[in-house]
Enzyme design. Structure first.
Site, PDB file in Angstrom:
ATOM      1  N   ASN A 183      49.945  44.412  44.591  1.00 21.14           N
ATOM      2  CA  ASN A 183      48.814  45.224  44.114  1.00 21.14           C
ATOM      3  C   ASN A 183      47.685  45.105  45.136  1.00 21.14           C
ATOM      4  O   ASN A 183      47.751  44.264  46.033  1.00 21.14           O
ATOM      5  CB  ASN A 183      48.376  44.752  42.718  1.00 21.14           C
ATOM      6  CG  ASN A 183      47.869  43.327  42.759  1.00 21.14           C
ATOM      7  OD1 ASN A 183      46.854  43.039  43.379  1.00 21.14           O
ATOM      8  ND2 ASN A 183      48.594  42.413  42.121  1.00 21.14           N
ATOM      9  N   ASP A 204      52.825  40.610  36.953  1.00 25.90           N
ATOM     10  CA  ASP A 204      53.390  40.137  35.686  1.00 25.90           C
ATOM     11  C   ASP A 204      54.912  40.043  35.750  1.00 25.90           C
ATOM     12  O   ASP A 204      55.527  39.323  34.978  1.00 25.90           O
ATOM     13  CB  ASP A 204      52.966  41.081  34.552  1.00 25.90           C
ATOM     14  CG  ASP A 204      51.478  40.955  34.275  1.00 25.90           C
ATOM     15  OD1 ASP A 204      50.954  39.830  34.388  1.00 25.90           O
ATOM     16  OD2 ASP A 204      50.827  41.983  33.971  1.00 25.90           O
ATOM     17  N   LYS A 253      42.363  37.608  24.993  1.00 24.25           N
ATOM     18  CA  LYS A 253      42.808  36.704  26.074  1.00 24.25           C
ATOM     19  C   LYS A 253      42.043  35.375  26.044  1.00 24.25           C
ATOM     20  O   LYS A 253      42.622  34.328  26.330  1.00 24.25           O
ATOM     21  CB  LYS A 253      42.650  37.379  27.445  1.00 24.25           C
ATOM     22  CG  LYS A 253      43.713  38.446  27.658  1.00 24.25           C
ATOM     23  CD  LYS A 253      43.535  39.242  28.921  1.00 24.25           C
ATOM     24  CE  LYS A 253      44.471  40.443  28.868  1.00 24.25           C
ATOM     25  NZ  LYS A 253      44.282  41.362  29.967  1.00 24.25           N
ATOM     26  N   LYS A 310      44.693  32.387  25.635  1.00 23.94           N
ATOM     27  CA  LYS A 310      44.897  31.544  26.826  1.00 23.94           C
ATOM     28  C   LYS A 310      44.033  30.277  26.781  1.00 23.94           C
ATOM     29  O   LYS A 310      43.951  29.556  27.753  1.00 23.94           O
ATOM     30  CB  LYS A 310      44.622  32.359  28.093  1.00 23.94           C
ATOM     31  CG  LYS A 310      45.526  33.603  28.226  1.00 23.94           C
ATOM     32  CD  LYS A 310      45.482  34.243  29.600  1.00 23.94           C
ATOM     33  CE  LYS A 310      46.220  35.578  29.596  1.00 23.94           C
ATOM     34  NZ  LYS A 310      46.723  35.962  30.913  1.00 23.94           N
ATOM     35  N   LYS A 333      67.877  44.030  54.573  1.00 27.77           N
ATOM     36  CA  LYS A 333      67.121  45.244  54.254  1.00 27.77           C
ATOM     37  C   LYS A 333      68.056  46.199  53.493  1.00 27.77           C
ATOM     38  O   LYS A 333      69.180  46.451  53.951  1.00 27.77           O
ATOM     39  CB  LYS A 333      66.633  45.894  55.550  1.00 27.77           C
ATOM     40  CG  LYS A 333      65.791  47.110  55.307  1.00 27.77           C
ATOM     41  CD  LYS A 333      65.315  47.741  56.600  1.00 27.77           C
ATOM     42  CE  LYS A 333      64.643  49.061  56.304  1.00 27.77           C
ATOM     43  NZ  LYS A 333      64.585  49.935  57.450  1.00 27.77           N
ATOM     44  N   PHE A 348      39.853  35.938  34.012  1.00 34.81           N
ATOM     45  CA  PHE A 348      39.359  37.282  34.311  1.00 34.81           C
ATOM     46  C   PHE A 348      40.280  38.286  33.629  1.00 34.81           C
ATOM     47  O   PHE A 348      41.448  37.986  33.383  1.00 34.81           O
ATOM     48  CB  PHE A 348      39.317  37.524  35.824  1.00 34.81           C
ATOM     49  CG  PHE A 348      38.098  36.897  36.438  1.00 34.81           C
ATOM     50  CD1 PHE A 348      38.028  35.519  36.599  1.00 34.81           C
ATOM     51  CD2 PHE A 348      37.001  37.668  36.788  1.00 34.81           C
ATOM     52  CE1 PHE A 348      36.889  34.920  37.115  1.00 34.81           C
ATOM     53  CE2 PHE A 348      35.855  37.085  37.307  1.00 34.81           C
ATOM     54  CZ  PHE A 348      35.805  35.710  37.472  1.00 34.81           C
TER      55      PHE A 348
HETATM   56  O1  C5P Z   1      47.044  38.807  30.660  1.00 31.11           O
HETATM   57  P1  C5P Z   1      46.338  39.273  31.886  1.00 31.11           P
HETATM   58  O2  C5P Z   1      47.232  39.349  33.097  1.00 31.11           O
HETATM   59  O3  C5P Z   1      45.579  40.538  31.730  1.00 31.11           O
HETATM   60  O4  C5P Z   1      45.230  38.136  32.131  1.00 31.11           O
HETATM   61  C1  C5P Z   1      44.420  38.145  33.238  1.00 31.11           C
HETATM   62  C2  C5P Z   1      44.040  36.740  33.582  1.00 31.11           C
HETATM   63  O5  C5P Z   1      45.192  35.909  33.609  1.00 31.11           O
HETATM   64  C3  C5P Z   1      43.439  36.624  34.978  1.00 31.11           C
HETATM   65  O6  C5P Z   1      42.513  35.553  34.944  1.00 31.11           O
HETATM   66  C4  C5P Z   1      44.639  36.306  35.843  1.00 31.11           C
HETATM   67  O7  C5P Z   1      44.284  35.601  37.033  1.00 31.11           O
HETATM   68  C5  C5P Z   1      45.469  35.448  34.921  1.00 31.11           C
HETATM   69  N1  C5P Z   1      46.929  35.568  35.085  1.00 31.11           N
HETATM   70  C6  C5P Z   1      47.658  34.476  35.493  1.00 31.11           C
HETATM   71  N2  C5P Z   1      49.033  34.567  35.581  1.00 31.11           N
HETATM   72  C7  C5P Z   1      49.666  35.714  35.299  1.00 31.11           C
HETATM   73  C8  C5P Z   1      48.923  36.839  34.873  1.00 31.11           C
HETATM   74  C9  C5P Z   1      47.556  36.730  34.787  1.00 31.11           C
HETATM   75  O8  C5P Z   1      47.077  33.434  35.804  1.00 31.11           O
HETATM   76  N3  C5P Z   1      50.981  35.798  35.413  1.00 31.11           N
END
Ligand code: C5P
Length: 406
Positions: free
Chosen positions: A218, A287, A347, A351, A297, A333
């Site tokens: 990304n 994700d 979140k 979390k 390749k 974030f």
């Molecule tokens: O659930 P989401 O991806 O929207 O949450 C965002 C937050 O979780 C951000 O702080 C991001 O750095 C963290 N994050 C993480 N590991 C992941 C996905 C998101 O630490 N696999």
């Protein structure tokens, strides 16, 4: 200068800049500009040999005032008859960049035979020294001893860089990157309210390989995390950055662990987390990762469509939240395109965060690759704030103010 060095708000704090006679003297003009952009006021002293490389007028024209030269000239406009004492009374920090071998020797031994060395001797506040010289002069036993003495005398020493120097030699002795000198200077002007805190920051994207050359990722630049990390460094924290692939550079007073994939980031963070006081997850972690095709390749070979399978990555922040111990604080974030406040609240809770900063990445001036962000901030005590579009450096500064460290 990359955006995570563009801190402002040091309104009126005065820096006294000492410049000595190295070919690197021209770079102190850029340092002057960076300090002015940070809202500092700057005065300067050029040694007689510095004034052979750059002129006092260049410093005056860019906004330094007063600009001192020889001890026995008339006082410069805005200066005092006691110019050798004035910076020590009025400025909060003195930075000598570039510092020649001669100036290092004078500072180390308390000589005071020109304006700059007198001012340094009479300066009671923090002093920062950034040398520049030929590598053989830098390596000489006398310079090595003077450099050690400056540490004992309490100078903040900015190590020179290595590489080619103007005379054609290669080795240590180039003036350090201006960013390193700037960070030390702004640190001397900042509150040290994070002193003794160990801070972990994740930043940047992750890169999930699919075949020997292709990956899923990304456009995160890592700027928001870099700003948080630099603000923490300025406020005295010991900072470890776990960085996905980014073009960002950091000064030596932050430890950087470079990773590529989400799983590498996860493992690095979980290893580090027990030794940390505060964690900030700004990384834009993928994700999912593609199920790898293999080390070669992939060749398109006439097929019309291609199905790639993905598997979930670990949620790093959630794992940090689950293993959070008493006294550890965790900041998350959330980059959203809809239901910003609801998602942030969900979140924060799921979390186990102490604070979450959410932004709508579909809005102008907020999100990936911009130097600004517009934040909705929510904490575990129920405080909710919406901040206007601000530079990411300012957002970072406010987040540290906002986090209740009690
Ligand atoms: O659930 P989401 O991806 O929207 O949450 C965002 C937050 O979780 C951000 O702080 C991001 O750095 C963290 N994050 C993480 N590991 C992941 C996905 C998101 O630490 N696999």
């Amino acid at each position: 200068m990359q955006p995570h060095y563009r801190f402002a708000g040091f309104m009126g704090k005065r820096v006294h800049l000492g410049v000595s006679g190295s070919i690197a003297a021209y770079r102190s003009l850029d340092l002057l500009r960076a300090l002015l952009e940070a809202d500092c006021t700057v005065s300067a002293t050029l040694t007689e040999s510095a004034a052979r490389f750059v002129t006092p007028l260049s410093f005056e024209a860019l906004g330094a005032s007063p600009v001192y030269g020889s001890m026995f000239e008339a006082a410069p406009s805005g200066g005092s008859a006691f110019g050798h004492l004035e910076p020590g009374q009025e400025a909060e920090v003195m930075v000598i960049a570039p510092a020649t071998a001669n100036v290092l020797a004078k500072l180390a031994h308390g000589l005071a035979d020109d304006m700059l060395s007198c001012q340094a001797l009479a300066f009671p506040g923090p002093k920062i020294v950034a040398p520049a010289m030929n590598p053989r002069m830098w390596d000489s036993p006398a310079t090595r001893r003077n450099w050690d003495l400056l540490d004992i005398l309490g100078y903040t020493r900015v190590q020179p860089d290595s590489g080619h120097v103007a005379c054609g030699d290669t080795g240590d002795g180039r003036l350090a990157p201006l960013e390193n000198i700037l960070i030390e200077t702004l640190k001397a002007l900042s509150p040290q309210d994070l002193a003794g805190k160990r801070v972990l920051v994740t930043l940047g994207p992750t890169r999930e390989p699919w075949d020997g050359v292709r990956f899923w990722s990304n456009p995160s630049s890592g700027t928001m995390g870099a700003c948080l990390a630099m603000a923490a460094v300025l406020r005295g924290a010991e900072v470890t950055i776990v960085a996905g692939p980014t073009a960002l550079e950091f000064p030596p007073n932050a430890t950087v662990v470079s990773v590529t994939t989400a799983r590498e980031m996860h493992d690095a963070c979980l290893d580090l987390w027990p030794g940390m006081d505060i964690g900030c997850a700004t990384a834009a972690v993928a994700d999912f990762h593609p199920v790898p095709f293999g080390p070669e390749k992939y060749k398109k070979g006439g097929i019309e469509s291609l199905t790639v399978h993905f598997e979930p990555n670990p949620d790093i922040l959630k794992a940090l939240g689950e293993s959070k111990t008493e006294g550890q604080k965790l900041i998350g974030f959330a980059a959203e395109t809809s239901n910003l406040k609801e998602e942030a609240a969900r979140k924060l809770d799921s979390k186990r965060l102490d604070l979450i900063a959410a932004n709508d990445i579909s809005r102008q001036g907020s999100g990936f690759g911009t130097p600004t962000n517009e934040m909705f901030v929510l904490d575990s005590a129920g405080r909710r704030e919406t901040w206007p579009v601000l530079p990411k450096t300012e957002v970072a500064w406010r987040l540290w103010d906002h986090l209740q460290l009690g």
